[in-house]
Design an enzyme around this catalytic site. Structure first.
Site, PDB file in Angstrom:
ATOM      1  CG  ASN A 142      -2.050   1.038   1.082  1.00  0.00           C
ATOM      2  OD1 ASN A 142      -2.253   1.626   0.011  1.00  0.00           O
ATOM      3  ND2 ASN A 142      -2.762   1.274   2.164  1.00  0.00           N
TER       4      ASN A 142
ATOM      5  CD  GLU B  37      -2.721  -0.432  -3.091  1.00  0.00           C
ATOM      6  OE1 GLU B  37      -3.485   0.554  -3.104  1.00  0.00           O
ATOM      7  OE2 GLU B  37      -2.968  -1.468  -2.433  1.00  0.00           O
TER       8      GLU B  37
ATOM      9  CG  ASP C 127      -4.435  -7.563  -3.052  1.00  0.00           C
ATOM     10  OD1 ASP C 127      -5.410  -8.322  -2.890  1.00  0.00           O
ATOM     11  OD2 ASP C 127      -4.462  -6.346  -2.798  1.00  0.00           O
TER      12      ASP C 127
ATOM     13  CG  ASN D 144      -8.278  -6.523  -4.133  1.00  0.00           C
ATOM     14  OD1 ASN D 144      -8.547  -6.189  -2.980  1.00  0.00           O
ATOM     15  ND2 ASN D 144      -7.461  -5.814  -4.905  1.00  0.00           N
TER      16      ASN D 144
ATOM     17  CG  HIS E 199      -2.875  -5.845   1.970  1.00  0.00           C
ATOM     18  ND1 HIS E 199      -3.552  -6.772   1.230  1.00  0.00           N
ATOM     19  CD2 HIS E 199      -3.349  -4.624   1.582  1.00  0.00           C
ATOM     20  CE1 HIS E 199      -4.404  -6.173   0.422  1.00  0.00           C
ATOM     21  NE2 HIS E 199      -4.306  -4.865   0.621  1.00  0.00           N
TER      22      HIS E 199
END
Length: 256
Positions: free
Chosen positions: A9, A35, A148, A150, A246
């Site tokens: 992130n 990310e 990830d 999601n 995360h």
């Protein structure tokens, strides 16, 4: 050999929260990041070089958004960025690394939580990624796909499956996609070792003290082609890492 996948992130934000000190301790051979939220010129290659890593990144065209990276201490044979699908390659979502004995695909699935237009983009991604994954599993013998996704696959993978039954990331269509993915020749490595272990999550909302209360979602995966699951020694969720909303997932494989 140790492999970690981690949605940070924002790599710059993670660095400000002790990421490098943590990396020195866990010391993976391969680190797949999602990310990263930086452009090529902004990625701190030099910091990772000091720890013996070579960095390969695939940034999004949009600044401060999406993007993936693979850091490794192994000699990489080849790096391929993108799937050949412009909508997602512009967002830096898929990269493939070929090593001496294995192939690793690092993937960052779109999120659909910000609105219907993003959910439609996510569905389109799912429609192109599954045939891509199937094709790669036939071409590449020892293949790991991590990142990830999601998506929570099963009710055990989310803290409140009833309240979230209509939430992006746990929609019936998304969970059915995961069924199709795992029935196409891929194994969820964490569940191969811990099939019934509850309350194991990799993402928590920043709201309402969700992480402290462990009200989370397991949306970050290490998967592999079925034929190489026997090469894995363990797979763990590293909940003690606090650099992101995360946490990382680690897998250890037998050395060749």
């Amino acid at each position: 050999m140790r492999l970690i996948t981690y949605n940070v992130n924002g790599i710059r934000a993670a660095l400000g929260k002790g990421f490098m000190e943590w990396l020195k301790i866990v010391n993976p051979d391969i680190l797949c990041l999602q990310e990263i939220k930086v452009q090529s010129s902004e990625f701190p290659h030099y910091l990772f070089e000091q720890l013996g890593y070579k960095s390969y990144i695939f940034p999004a065209e949009k600044k401060g958004y999406s993007g993936t990276a693979i850091l490794t201490k192994l000699n990489s044979v080849n790096i391929i960025r993108g799937m050949g699908v412009d909508e997602y390659d512009k967002e830096g979502r898929v990269m493939l690394a070929q090593f001496e004995h294995i192939f690793v695909i690092n993937v960052y699935f779109p999120s659909g939580s910000s609105g219907p237009h993003r959910q439609e983009s996510k569905f389109r991604f799912l429609n192109v990624f599954l045939p891509y994954a199937i094709q790669k599993s036939t071409e590449l013998k020892n293949l790991i796909i991590c990142g990830d996704f999601n998506i929570c696959h099963k009710p055990i993978d989310i803290h409140d499956p009833i309240a979230n039954k209509n939430s992006s990331g746990f929609l019936p269509e998304e969970r059915a996609w995961m069924d199709n993915f795992f029935s196409s020749g891929y194994t969820d490595v964490f569940r191969a070792f811990s099939p019934d272990l509850p309350h194991q999550y990799t993402w928590w909302s920043y709201r309402a003290q969700a992480r402290r209360k462990n009200k989370g979602w397991r949306i970050d995966y290490i998967t592999c082609t079925d034929r190489i699951i026997s090469s894995f020694l363990r797979c763990n969720i590293l909940t003690e890492a606090y650099h992101s909303d995360h946490c990382p997932v680690l897998a250890e494989l037998k050395s060749k």
